[in-house]
Write an enzyme that holds these catalytic residues in place. Structure first.
Site, PDB file in Angstrom:
ATOM      1  CB  SER A 143      -0.867   0.006   1.255  1.00  0.00           C
ATOM      2  OG  SER A 143      -0.033  -0.027   2.403  1.00  0.00           O
ATOM      3  CB  CYS A 160       0.892  -5.335   1.861  1.00  0.00           C
ATOM      4  SG  CYS A 160      -0.447  -4.482   2.706  1.00  0.00           S
ATOM      5  CB  CYS A 203       1.944  -3.588   9.717  1.00  0.00           C
ATOM      6  SG  CYS A 203       1.894  -2.216   8.546  1.00  0.00           S
ATOM      7  CB  THR A 204       5.531  -4.648   5.280  1.00  0.00           C
ATOM      8  OG1 THR A 204       4.517  -3.869   4.613  1.00  0.00           O
ATOM      9  CG2 THR A 204       5.247  -6.118   5.071  1.00  0.00           C
TER      10      THR A 204
HETATM   11  N1  DGL Z   1       2.105  -2.347   5.018  1.00  0.00           N
HETATM   12  C1  DGL Z   1       0.808  -2.873   5.184  1.00  0.00           C
HETATM   13  C2  DGL Z   1       0.796  -4.180   5.966  1.00  0.00           C
HETATM   14  O1  DGL Z   1       1.752  -4.906   5.991  1.00  0.00           O
HETATM   15  C3  DGL Z   1      -0.366  -2.049   5.534  1.00  0.00           C
HETATM   16  C4  DGL Z   1      -0.300  -0.602   5.697  1.00  0.00           C
HETATM   17  C5  DGL Z   1      -1.633   0.076   5.423  1.00  0.00           C
HETATM   18  O2  DGL Z   1      -2.497   0.128   6.320  1.00  0.00           O
HETATM   19  O3  DGL Z   1      -1.777   0.512   4.291  1.00  0.00           O
HETATM   20  O4  DGL Z   1      -0.196  -4.534   6.553  1.00  0.00           O
END
Ligand code: DGL
Length: 263
Positions: free
Chosen positions: A11, A73, A184-185
């Site tokens: 994202s 993600c 979350c990444t």
């Molecule tokens: N980087 C995303 C993940 O690993 C999410 C971040 C977002 O909320 O857009 O869940």
């Protein structure tokens, strides 16, 4: 085909934490990265919306000639990876999920914390992970709205970020967690500030390195590992390319070209 790139998307900039692990393990691979920054945060969006974005990303990365795709993600994986695998049955697709299994094995206090997005924590896939791997431990989940937006702005340590993060860590500390999953990444970029804010005996677990190893396995099975040399990484963003160009050096140390993504 072996020299074709690996396509990665998130994202926003969070997946760069995964891209770095892929690059570390597979330096000969050329990398493409799409940041859907125009639609951040996925964590507060509906699964149907996220599935639609996953399809757009997959079509784009296929059109760019990617030999495999990494959904960097957690939120997109829980919402969309099953559809992606159905729609692209012969394309190697790697997803991510919170590291519940290794955390359950590692905890000594028997209490594991999970920091993740609302979307990930509410998903059926996450519930299934807990059923499968966390029957003998207590799991305390903590959604973290607002954190991703700060990281997207390049903020990894301001007083505002520290305060928000502190409010999310406190319930985990109060519950006696000794192991915290970064689900979350975006959150691995907070490891330096987390190290300052948490007692030294708390372990942080994320899945970036495991996802890189899984990517390596899938490519090796299909004889698709590149001999190199890798071409410069290419980045696309659905928000401002200038903003990504500005914050990229903070989150990714290997250069590359940033372009606009208008889909
Ligand atoms: N980087 C995303 C993940 O690993 C999410 C971040 C977002 O909320 O857009 O869940």
């Amino acid at each position: 085909m072996r020299e074709a790139p690996i396509g990665v998307f998130d994202s926003g900039v969070g997946g760069l934490s995964v891209l770095a692990e892929i690059h570390r393990l597979l330096p000969n691979e050329s990398l493409l990265y799409v940041a859907d920054c125009g639609n951040i945060p996925y964590g507060e969006k509906s699964p149907a919306f996220i599935r639609q974005r996953c399809a757009v990303m997959a079509d784009f990365l296929q059109a760019q000639g990617a030999k495999a795709m990494v959904v960097a993600c957690n939120t997109a994986t829980v919402a969309g990876v099953a559809d992606l695998r159905r729609d692209y049955p012969s394309w190697p697709i790697v997803g991510m999920e919170p590291a519940v299994k290794p955390a359950a094995a590692a905890t000594r206090s028997g209490v594991v914390g999970v920091l993740a997005t609302t979307g990930t924590l509410q998903s059926a896939k996450f519930a299934a992970l807990l059923d499968r791997f966390a029957t003998d431990v207590r799991v305390v989940t903590q959604p973290c709205p607002g954190l991703v937006e700060l990281i997207e702005a390049g903020d990894l340590q301001s007083p505002t970020l520290r305060q928000l993060l502190g409010s999310y860590l406190q319930p985990l500390l109060d519950a006696g967690c000794d192991t915290i999953i970064l689900g979350c990444t975006h959150y691995p970029f907070l490891k330096p500030i987390l190290a300052q804010m948490l007692p030294a005996d708390i372990s942080l677990i994320d899945t970036g390195a495991a996802v890189a190893r899984q990517t390596q396995r899938l490519l090796a099975e299909r004889q698709l590992l590149a001999d190199g040399p890798a071409r410069p990484a290419q980045f696309w963003t659905s928000a401002s390319p200038e903003h990504l160009r500005n914050i990229l050096p903070l989150l990714w140390h290997n250069g590359g070209v940033v372009q606009s993504f208008n889909q």
